[in-house]
Write a protein that holds these residues in place. Sequence first.
Motif, short mmCIF file in Angstrom:
data_model
loop_
_atom_site.label_atom_id
_atom_site.label_comp_id
_atom_site.label_asym_id
_atom_site.label_seq_id
_atom_site.Cartn_x
_atom_site.Cartn_y
_atom_site.Cartn_z
N TRP A 203 -50.39 14.26 6.03
CA TRP A 203 -50.72 12.86 7.26
C TRP A 203 -49.98 11.90 5.88
CZ3 TRP A 203 -53.24 9.31 4.55
CH2 TRP A 203 -53.73 9.37 2.18
N LEU A 204 -49.48 11.77 4.69
CA LEU A 204 -48.95 10.55 4.20
C LEU A 204 -48.04 10.66 5.64
CD1 LEU A 204 -49.06 11.05 0.68
CD2 LEU A 204 -50.23 9.16 2.08
N MET A 205 -47.04 11.70 5.96
CA MET A 205 -45.88 11.29 6.51
C MET A 205 -45.86 10.81 7.75
SD MET A 205 -43.33 13.00 4.61
CE MET A 205 -42.25 12.58 5.20
N ASN A 206 -46.81 11.08 8.83
CA ASN A 206 -47.23 10.35 9.79
C ASN A 206 -47.17 8.54 9.76
OD1 ASN A 206 -46.17 12.04 11.50
ND2 ASN A 206 -48.26 13.34 11.13
N ARG A 207 -48.96 8.60 8.64
CA ARG A 207 -49.17 7.03 7.90
C ARG A 207 -48.37 6.33 7.98
NH1 ARG A 207 -52.99 3.68 9.77
NH2 ARG A 207 -53.84 2.19 7.95
N ALA A 208 -47.69 6.52 6.50
CA ALA A 208 -46.46 5.61 5.57
C ALA A 208 -45.55 6.20 5.77
CB ALA A 208 -47.70 5.34 4.58
N PHE A 209 -45.34 7.12 5.25
CA PHE A 209 -43.47 7.35 5.76
C PHE A 209 -42.76 6.97 6.69
CE2 PHE A 209 -39.71 9.97 5.59
CZ PHE A 209 -39.31 9.97 5.15
N SER A 210 -43.40 6.96 7.46
CA SER A 210 -42.51 6.43 8.51
C SER A 210 -42.37 4.93 8.55
CB SER A 210 -43.16 6.98 9.74
OG SER A 210 -44.89 6.40 10.00
N ARG A 211 -43.42 4.21 7.82
CA ARG A 211 -43.74 3.08 8.16
C ARG A 211 -42.83 2.27 6.57
NH1 ARG A 211 -47.17 0.28 11.27
NH2 ARG A 211 -49.04 0.81 12.35
N LEU A 212 -42.53 2.81 5.53
CA LEU A 212 -41.86 2.73 4.94
C LEU A 212 -40.53 2.96 5.30
CD1 LEU A 212 -43.58 4.30 1.81
CD2 LEU A 212 -44.01 2.17 2.59
N THR A 213 -39.62 4.05 5.93
CA THR A 213 -38.43 4.11 6.53
C THR A 213 -37.74 3.44 7.51
OG1 THR A 213 -39.16 6.34 7.04
CG2 THR A 213 -38.67 6.76 4.69
N SER A 214 -38.43 1.97 7.55
CA SER A 214 -38.79 1.86 9.49
C SER A 214 -37.75 1.53 9.31
CB SER A 214 -40.03 1.08 10.05
OG SER A 214 -39.67 0.46 11.00
N ARG A 215 -36.61 0.20 10.01
CA ARG A 215 -35.83 -0.61 10.48
C ARG A 215 -36.32 -1.49 11.41
NH1 ARG A 215 -30.22 0.78 10.06
NH2 ARG A 215 -29.20 2.55 8.78
N LEU A 216 -37.61 -1.06 11.81
CA LEU A 216 -38.12 -2.39 12.73
C LEU A 216 -39.07 -3.64 11.16
CD1 LEU A 216 -39.68 -0.32 15.54
CD2 LEU A 216 -37.31 -2.22 15.51
N PRO A 217 -38.72 -4.44 11.67
CA PRO A 217 -39.66 -5.39 10.43
C PRO A 217 -40.86 -5.53 11.07
CG PRO A 217 -38.24 -6.53 11.44
CD PRO A 217 -38.12 -5.35 12.48
N SER A 218 -41.54 -5.41 12.42
CA SER A 218 -42.51 -5.51 12.47
C SER A 218 -43.62 -4.49 12.23
CB SER A 218 -43.09 -5.42 14.18
OG SER A 218 -42.61 -4.22 15.18
N SER A 219 -42.89 -2.77 12.14
CA SER A 219 -43.43 -2.20 11.45
C SER A 219 -43.27 -1.67 9.77
CB SER A 219 -43.51 -0.41 12.68
OG SER A 219 -42.38 -0.60 12.17
N PHE A 220 -42.45 -2.06 9.30
CA PHE A 220 -41.43 -2.26 7.89
C PHE A 220 -42.54 -2.71 7.11
CE2 PHE A 220 -39.77 -3.13 3.98
CZ PHE A 220 -38.85 -2.45 3.44
#
Length: 627
Positions: A203-220
């Motif tokens: 669940w951490l991958m979907n909840r947080a990992f995708s945001r920690l590694t995002s290139r979009l400022p709005s979701s980073f």
Amino acid sequence: MYRICSKKVKRCITQTYFITKNNQRNIYSEKTQEHEELSEAVIPQHLFSASNIGKFFQEQPTLGNQYSEDVTLQSYLRRHIPKKIYRDIELDLVRFGKRVATDIYDLHLECENEPPRLEQYDAWGKRVDKLITSTAWKKMHDLAAEEGLIAIAYNREFGEWSRLYQIAKLYLYSPSAGLYSCPLAMTDGAAKIMETLQESEPWLMNRAFSRLTSRLPSSFWTSGQWMTERRGGSDVANGTETMAVPQPGGSYKLYGYKWFSSATDADITFTLARVVDVHGKIKEGTQGLSLFYLETRKSDGQLNNIQIQRLKNKLGTRQLPTAELLLDGTNAYRVSEEGRGVAAISNMLKLTRIHNALASVGAMRRIVNMARDYSTRRTAFGNKLKNYPLHIQTLARMEVETRGATLLLLEIARLLGREDVAIATDHEQQLVRILTPLAKLYTGKQAVKVVSEGLESFGGQGYMEDTGLPSILRDAQVTTIWEGTTNILSLDLLRAIAKSQGEVMNAFYKDVQHRLATANQKEDLVTAAAKVKQSVDNIVSFIRQNTNNLEISARDLAYSLSRNYIAALMLEHASVPTATSQDVYAAQRWCEKDLCPVVRNSEHYTAASQTQEFQLLFDGYHDKSRL
């Protein structure tokens, strides 16, 4: 220069003051009407007045493209990365090398001039704990996402070379980051933890990992790392008092006081706490620590039962919000096996220590580049600084230190990239284990020394806050402290040797010998290579003969291993076909160091010597009862 003018005009501009001998009366000669007709050109051009403070202003140092000017970084990447991949990476690094010297550097200065502040209460007395950061700090968040400063390592577009690419880019960014590099270090470490836990905690991958590694400022998202409590920093086993109370549904509520929480504005954090059992008891020591994930704010935007007690008043890193936090029923989730918190967080600590080394090396490169440029602009005693051999010798010594540290950082990044994609050999994994504490502790010491010397090269201006130079030194000083002090990391080195039953030292020795074999093929490097070989042999012999007495020598041992490994890297780098004469000279100069202080100081590791040192230190101490 005076212009030629008539005696009459000269007489008109002369103000005569004289004192008579008889009555000591002051008589002041009146200016004539002709004085008003004088042009300004008659006045000496060098004369100062209220409206003219002089015409000379010292040129300030300027930054060029920080990638294009870094020959060590370029040559290392070109030597190791496959050509096709390097071409793509190089385009981005050249572009970014210009950006960190222009608009990003401007943001860096804004972050320094507008440090964070805390408003604990609103106008009506309500506790709000509002952390206010500058516009520049927020822009750093956005550009970190856009530039992929975390994403590069985890998207893995370039396979095993992705990590090296990321570290190279962060190294360019760090001295212009306004300390936003600190939350990025912890974000990188948090992403690594989640990647490691993806099977047990998907669940951490979907909840947080995708945001920690995002290139979009709005979701980073960025992450914190809340470990330190009042009782101690590095001693988490005995210093962690935070308790975790189990809740229905599997979550926990945390109660504790975090003494030193960097990146207080982060979106998530990992922290250690002790689980309270059904009898209200907790387990002390390392075995009682578990790792928890928490988000700093609730869905409504309010803090997650966290109170910001105060912001830390620090020597440096003033741009970074660091706070004391009270966790008062903070909602969290246990993500490690109970009692396995320290082991679970090891990957984060490894990465944050590498980021620490990255910051040290980046600071060294920045001050050398600025001092070098300044030497072409500053005139003293009738000549440019660049024309004084003593000044150039000083800067060249700083350059040698910086090149050696750069190669160490990049080599660790290369090995880490192989670990990331699970192709690292056991030999390479052992190298990472020993090189990580060495790089962190040694580059930190180098940075303070080199940056201090760099400030001196600017004379008085190096001491003026509004030049932006003193903050480089203030910020460099923390790299010897954060993520483990020099002594703590030296002891970590001993633990690595012991836990691996000496395998990390075997890997170290074999790797150095392999690099020296390459250097021995170049005539200019044979003598230096022989010195390094003898030095490493002496270190190995020392360890074998002092297995029961290594703790007192740990610091000198760490320095010795660091200097010799850097020597091997520099000799190898200078021996490849593309090496320049400057590469050879830098390697030779490095090898002139005292490469083996652990052997030179061996007579001071005895019990008698320790007693003398204790007596020396406390000679004259005011409260003998404490001894």
